[in-house]
Design an enzyme around this catalytic site. Sequence first.
Site, PDB file in Angstrom:
ATOM      1  CE  LYS A 185     -93.618 -53.426  11.936  1.00 37.05           C
ATOM      2  NZ  LYS A 185     -94.519 -53.923  10.866  1.00 37.05           N
TER       3      LYS A 185
HETATM    4  C1  LIG Z   1     -94.490 -53.187   9.691  1.00 36.10           C
HETATM    5  C2  LIG Z   1     -95.008 -53.841   8.489  1.00 36.10           C
HETATM    6  C3  LIG Z   1     -94.708 -53.339   7.213  1.00 36.10           C
HETATM    7  C4  LIG Z   1     -93.876 -52.090   6.998  1.00 36.10           C
HETATM    8  O1  LIG Z   1     -92.515 -52.311   7.269  1.00 36.10           O
HETATM    9  P1  LIG Z   1     -91.482 -51.064   7.282  1.00 36.10           P
HETATM   10  O2  LIG Z   1     -90.187 -51.645   7.722  1.00 36.10           O
HETATM   11  O3  LIG Z   1     -92.049 -50.089   8.268  1.00 36.10           O
HETATM   12  O4  LIG Z   1     -91.449 -50.512   5.906  1.00 36.10           O
HETATM   13  C5  LIG Z   1     -95.197 -54.017   6.114  1.00 36.10           C
HETATM   14  N1  LIG Z   1     -95.945 -55.142   6.251  1.00 36.10           N
HETATM   15  C6  LIG Z   1     -96.253 -55.663   7.460  1.00 36.10           C
HETATM   16  C7  LIG Z   1     -97.093 -56.890   7.525  1.00 36.10           C
HETATM   17  C8  LIG Z   1     -95.800 -55.030   8.626  1.00 36.10           C
HETATM   18  O5  LIG Z   1     -96.111 -55.548   9.824  1.00 36.10           O
END
Ligand SMILES: *Cc1c(COP(=O)(O)O)cnc(C)c1O
Length: 384
Positions: free
Chosen positions: A107
């Site tokens: 993220k």
């Molecule tokens: C946030 C996250 C996800 C999910 O991602 P989305 O964009 O909400 O589908 C999957 N794996 C990890 C490690 C995350 O931090």
Amino acid sequence: MKYYSLNQQSSKVTFKEATILGQAPDKGLYYPEYLPVVDPQLIDRIESMSDVDIAFEIMKPYVAGSLNNEELYSIVKETVSFPIPLQPVTNNISSLELFHGPTLAFKDIGARFMSRCLGHFLKNEEREVTVLVATSGDTGGAVANGFYGVKNVNVVILYPKGRVSPVQEKQLTTLGKNITALEVDGTFDDCQKMAKQAFADADINKKKFLTSANSINVARWLPQQVYYFLAYKQWKQKEQKPVVCVPSGNFGNICAGLLAKVTGLPLGHFIAACNVNDIVSHYLQTQELKPKEATATLSNAMDVGNPSNFVRIIELFHQQFPDLKNNLSADTISDEDTVETITKVYKESGYTLDPHGAVAYLALDKYLQQHPMKKALYWKQRIP
Ligand SMILES: *Cc1c(COP(=O)(O)O)cnc(C)c1O
């Protein structure tokens, strides 16, 4: 570029306004009024371009009218400032490693891009904005890190007591300055409910301008397209489009990938890898989107019972269900199989997976057994 609300009850806004607001006044998600086609020359010479230049070219049409070239370039340079390597794991599976950023989960790109944009838009204004975010772990860390020290922005993070890892708790609670982390005696869903209540509370909103930093925000959603271009840059067998498997929760990341594909990036079939929270699998079988309470699993960042961004995917395929189904499949992986996959892959290839990566790996492995000639990529989004 203007953005319209998918609920169709609010007027169109610029990228700047969509970033500040997060969600449209009618509670809809903002969506670009047209989809800019990727220049085929960019695809042809992608291997010779720097990661920052690629990100700049991709984001340019989406921010047009709100950021000039110089402003965008400097934001992109601060955002894409760590490697995103593609690692071969087996003969036909490679892993795009998205955990080399400052908070060790994928993220960072979205959170850094959004924080720089919001900081820029508010730089010369009197008003202050409070970013309110509920987290099960990864979002909070990335948002805290991204917004740390950004002028005119205060961040309040709600996290569930005892349910984030010790490292994540430190990421949230040790920065100080404009970052406040509040431990909630409850689950992630309780945190989410509190955030939603605050957004809807007229009294609070008279005193504070609240906005959200989850992937509903266009400034967090759209830059995630960049991963897919960087994966393609490192993809050696350009004559064969890779199958792409993305571990999915709120469906922001995979939606950005599908946007990249629809606008011209040569990618093959997409697989949404989910844990037992199987709302999208169910939709692809029945054409019925039925949100339910999230079930807790080992891949906790994917424990989402109402994936907000899925409506953007439906829009991307113009509400044409057969078209959507041709481009996207979904699989559901149990905790038991997740653990087994971590062990199996480590024994066979010496590669360490975290639970989120393992969900994607197994979903992809199952798909490749049915489509043996294909080559594939999956997203490894968190440090093991
Ligand atoms: C946030 C996250 C996800 C999910 O991602 P989305 O964009 O909400 O589908 C999957 N794996 C990890 C490690 C995350 O931090």
